[in-house]
Write a protein that holds these residues in place. Structure first.
Motif, mmCIF file in Angstrom:
data_model
loop_
_atom_site.group_PDB
_atom_site.id
_atom_site.type_symbol
_atom_site.label_atom_id
_atom_site.label_comp_id
_atom_site.label_asym_id
_atom_site.label_seq_id
_atom_site.Cartn_x
_atom_site.Cartn_y
_atom_site.Cartn_z
ATOM 1 N N LYS A 51 -32.774 -30.810 -16.476
ATOM 2 C CA LYS A 51 -31.823 -31.435 -17.403
ATOM 3 C C LYS A 51 -30.422 -30.975 -17.040
ATOM 4 O O LYS A 51 -30.209 -29.795 -16.778
ATOM 5 N N PHE A 52 -29.472 -31.897 -17.023
ATOM 6 C CA PHE A 52 -28.081 -31.610 -16.695
ATOM 7 C C PHE A 52 -27.222 -32.122 -17.837
ATOM 8 O O PHE A 52 -27.402 -33.253 -18.295
ATOM 9 N N LYS A 53 -26.288 -31.287 -18.322
ATOM 10 C CA LYS A 53 -25.423 -31.740 -19.413
ATOM 11 C C LYS A 53 -24.099 -31.000 -19.393
ATOM 12 O O LYS A 53 -23.931 -30.019 -18.666
ATOM 13 N N VAL A 54 -23.163 -31.491 -20.190
ATOM 14 C CA VAL A 54 -21.879 -30.823 -20.401
ATOM 15 C C VAL A 54 -21.991 -30.063 -21.709
ATOM 16 O O VAL A 54 -22.421 -30.614 -22.717
ATOM 17 N N ASP A 55 -21.627 -28.781 -21.677
ATOM 18 C CA ASP A 55 -21.662 -27.939 -22.872
ATOM 19 C C ASP A 55 -20.291 -27.304 -23.040
ATOM 20 O O ASP A 55 -19.996 -26.286 -22.409
ATOM 21 N N GLY A 56 -19.433 -27.933 -23.822
ATOM 22 C CA GLY A 56 -18.077 -27.424 -24.023
ATOM 23 C C GLY A 56 -17.283 -27.512 -22.733
ATOM 24 O O GLY A 56 -17.092 -28.587 -22.174
ATOM 25 N N GLU A 76 -31.748 -21.297 -17.110
ATOM 26 C CA GLU A 76 -30.677 -22.011 -17.797
ATOM 27 C C GLU A 76 -29.401 -21.485 -17.170
ATOM 28 O O GLU A 76 -29.165 -20.278 -17.148
ATOM 29 N N VAL A 77 -28.586 -22.381 -16.602
ATOM 30 C CA VAL A 77 -27.420 -21.959 -15.849
ATOM 31 C C VAL A 77 -26.194 -22.727 -16.323
ATOM 32 O O VAL A 77 -26.248 -23.942 -16.506
ATOM 33 N N TYR A 78 -25.093 -21.982 -16.503
ATOM 34 C CA TYR A 78 -23.803 -22.567 -16.873
ATOM 35 C C TYR A 78 -22.878 -22.469 -15.667
ATOM 36 O O TYR A 78 -22.809 -21.417 -15.024
ATOM 37 N N PHE A 79 -22.175 -23.559 -15.372
ATOM 38 C CA PHE A 79 -21.298 -23.635 -14.212
ATOM 39 C C PHE A 79 -19.869 -23.945 -14.640
ATOM 40 O O PHE A 79 -19.649 -24.725 -15.563
ATOM 41 N N ASP A 80 -18.903 -23.391 -13.911
ATOM 42 C CA ASP A 80 -17.504 -23.733 -14.079
ATOM 43 C C ASP A 80 -17.331 -25.197 -13.698
ATOM 44 O O ASP A 80 -17.811 -25.631 -12.645
ATOM 45 N N THR A 81 -16.645 -25.965 -14.532
ATOM 46 C CA THR A 81 -16.516 -27.405 -14.298
ATOM 47 C C THR A 81 -15.616 -27.759 -13.120
ATOM 48 O O THR A 81 -15.725 -28.839 -12.553
ATOM 49 N N LYS A 82 -14.734 -26.859 -12.716
ATOM 50 C CA LYS A 82 -13.814 -27.138 -11.607
ATOM 51 C C LYS A 82 -14.378 -26.666 -10.264
ATOM 52 O O LYS A 82 -14.380 -27.410 -9.289
ATOM 53 N N SER A 83 -14.862 -25.434 -10.228
ATOM 54 C CA SER A 83 -15.308 -24.863 -8.959
ATOM 55 C C SER A 83 -16.804 -25.033 -8.697
ATOM 56 O O SER A 83 -17.248 -24.943 -7.558
#
Length: 92
Positions: A51-56, A76-83
């Motif tokens: 599953k892929f989503k935008v969280d804030g 469960e992994v959170y990624f920087d939206t720019k880099s």
């Protein structure tokens, strides 16, 4: 009664935000494209995406990675939206 309802709401809200990452905010026009990040996640990080989503201010995935024994491990992994860099990684 009002104090009890407020306390319940505060507990529920704080519990849902405890696990979230603290990604840096970027203007949306600077965000890495979803397609490019998905390629990076698979090819560079070696994660499988369920599953892929935008969280804030973060991109977030739920998926799998192989552990040292070659077994699938849920992540469960959170990624920087720019880099596209990993901001937070949670393993099950």
């Amino acid at each position: 009664m009002r104090k009890l309802a407020t306390a319940i709401l505060l507990c529920a809200f704080s519990g849902s935000t405890l696990g979230a990452a603290d990604c840096q905010e970027h203007p949306e026009e600077e965000w890495m494209s979803v397609f490019d990040l998905q390629k990076k996640i698979v090819n560079e990080y070696g994660f499988a995406i369920k599953k892929f989503k935008v969280d804030g201010d973060c991109y977030e995935i739920y998926g799998w990675q192989l552990d040292d024994a070659g077994e699938q491990q849920r992540i469960e992994v959170y990624f920087d939206t720019k880099s596209g860099e990993i901001d937070k990684l949670k393993e099950d």
